[in-house]
Motif scaffolding. Structure first.
Motif, PDB file in Angstrom:
ATOM      1  N   TYR A  39      36.091  42.420  41.273  1.00 10.66           N
ATOM      2  CA  TYR A  39      35.818  41.318  42.203  1.00 10.66           C
ATOM      3  C   TYR A  39      36.477  41.519  43.562  1.00 10.66           C
ATOM      4  O   TYR A  39      36.027  40.949  44.556  1.00 10.66           O
TER       5      TYR A  39
ATOM      6  N   SER B  49      33.907  41.085  46.561  1.00  8.31           N
ATOM      7  CA  SER B  49      34.212  40.105  47.612  1.00  8.31           C
ATOM      8  C   SER B  49      34.387  40.769  48.969  1.00  8.31           C
ATOM      9  O   SER B  49      33.933  40.241  49.994  1.00  8.31           O
TER      10      SER B  49
ATOM     11  N   LEU C  84      38.635  35.267  49.020  1.00  9.17           N
ATOM     12  CA  LEU C  84      38.440  35.438  47.575  1.00  9.17           C
ATOM     13  C   LEU C  84      38.880  36.830  47.140  1.00  9.17           C
ATOM     14  O   LEU C  84      39.417  37.000  46.042  1.00  9.17           O
TER      15      LEU C  84
ATOM     16  N   ALA D  91      41.676  37.650  44.305  1.00  8.88           N
ATOM     17  CA  ALA D  91      41.422  38.594  43.217  1.00  8.88           C
ATOM     18  C   ALA D  91      42.430  39.736  43.224  1.00  8.88           C
ATOM     19  O   ALA D  91      42.904  40.175  42.167  1.00  8.88           O
TER      20      ALA D  91
ATOM     21  N   LEU E 248      35.825  32.718  40.364  1.00  2.34           N
ATOM     22  CA  LEU E 248      35.388  33.777  41.271  1.00  2.34           C
ATOM     23  C   LEU E 248      33.882  34.007  41.167  1.00  2.34           C
ATOM     24  O   LEU E 248      33.202  34.224  42.180  1.00  2.34           O
TER      25      LEU E 248
END
Length: 362
Positions: free
Chosen positions: A205, A209, A234, A238, A275
């Protein structure tokens, strides 16, 4: 990119340094893990190992996130200076579920049994955390009118023809967040299994992102751009959580000196769910978190088959225990499940990138 690296570095150092401190405190207080009587006999030796280590992951995640913003506020552009609604809401969801898990762990320790909060109390806790997140995540539009989440179902981006509506979206959030938090909780049955798998998923992620940030519709009006409100923030969340898991894994790897407990597993499940919702990748998360899906399905299938035929489909569920009872060493199960988790993450990234190539070329 610098903000991501700073968040990861701070969280990694915090997690590695805080975890042994928690081991000493929890050991002194007698906060040891209780083991299921019906579990594998080899696990009996783990009884008394300090638990609630998920506290270290949560603290490291917050320190990494806030520290990154603090450092960048001194030199970075305005876009990177302040925390965003998307990042803070995902952190709020993660922390709320961590509190539910902490209460569950604490009751287990106090009553010296492997059952903490009853099912109703745990579901109520997850329900409250989810409803607050689901309602707030549809607020706070930015200058382009984007809110942290969309009422549409998503794969790599919103599927416009599948809209839940406001009420349906809240119900969907509850189902998704409960499912993911419980799936990670079920995976947390072997030393380092949930921590290592979560680190891979979160690392995936970070890439997703950051890619959405590079090709965000707020910055670039090109084919294949992404309508995600705060992708860079984000990615910072993460990265901080990933590094927190890695630092914790230093002490949680077999033979574990501390367990994350429900404090960590419920929080991490809520994190990956949050997420997926805020990055518009809800269905893609099923691929990326494939190990979590398999572990949860193994329990569902075991119960369903046993209730209908009075026979067991697996030697024991969740699935990782099946291989332990088949004679595999615990470390063998863990490493092979990590390998499968890595393959799921690579497949998810491949699908994400191939979709972008298709969208950008259209």
């Amino acid at each position: 990119m610098k903000s991501i690296l700073i968040a990861a570095a701070i969280a990694l150092i915090a997690s590695i340094m805080l975890t042994p401190y928690l081991i000493k405190i929890f050991s002194r207080q007698g906060f040891g893990q209780e083991i299921r009587e019906e579990g594998p006999q080899s696990h009996k030796t783990k009884r008394g190992t300090p638990t609630m280590g998920g506290v270290a992951i949560l603290v490291a995640m917050w320190l990494g996130y806030l520290g990154s913003h603090l450092v960048n506020s001194m030199s970075a552009s305005a876009q990177e200076q302040t925390p965003t609604a998307s990042g803070l809401l995902v952190l709020l969801l993660t922390t709320s579920l961590g509190v539910v898990g902490f209460l569950d762990d604490f009751i287990k320790i106090r009553k010296q049994r492997n059952l903490g909060l009853n099912k109703t109390a745990k579901l109520v806790g997850q329900f409250v955390a989810t409803i607050i997140f689901a309602v707030l995540v549809m607020q706070f539009p930015n200058k382009d009118g984007l809110t942290p989440a969309s009422v549409n179902l998503s794969f790599v981006r919103d599927i416009a023809v599948v809209s839940f509506g406001v009420i349906g979206f809240v119900v969907f959030c509850y189902a998704a967040i409960s499912a993911w938090s419980n799936a990670v909780n079920l995976t947390d049955g072997l030393d380092g299994l949930a921590g290592g798998t979560s680190a891979m998923v979160l690392g995936t992620y970070v890439v997703i992102s950051f890619w959405q940030f590079r090709y965000n519709c707020s910055n670039l009006l090109v084919a294949g751009c992404y309508d995600v409100r705060d992708p860079l923030d984000l990615a910072v969340v993460a990265a901080a959580a990933m590094a927190g898991c890695i630092g914790f894994l230093w002490w949680n790897a077999a033979p574990a000196k501390i367990f994350m407990g429900d404090t960590g597993s419920l929080a991490l499940g809520g994190l990956v769910a949050g997420l997926s919702i805020t990055t518009r990748t809800e269905l893609l998360m099923v691929v990326i978190g494939g190990i979590f899906v398999v572990e949860a399905l193994s329990v569902v299938l075991q119960v369903a088959v046993f209730r209908t035929s009075r026979r067991r489909l697996f030697r024991m569920a969740p699935f990782h225990h099946h291989f332990e009872l088949a004679g595999w060493a615990e470390t063998t199960v863990i490493i092979r499940f990590w390998l499968m988790a890595g393959m799921c993450c690579m497949l998810g990234l491949g699908l994400f990138y191939s979709e972008w190539l298709t969208a950008a070329g259209s």
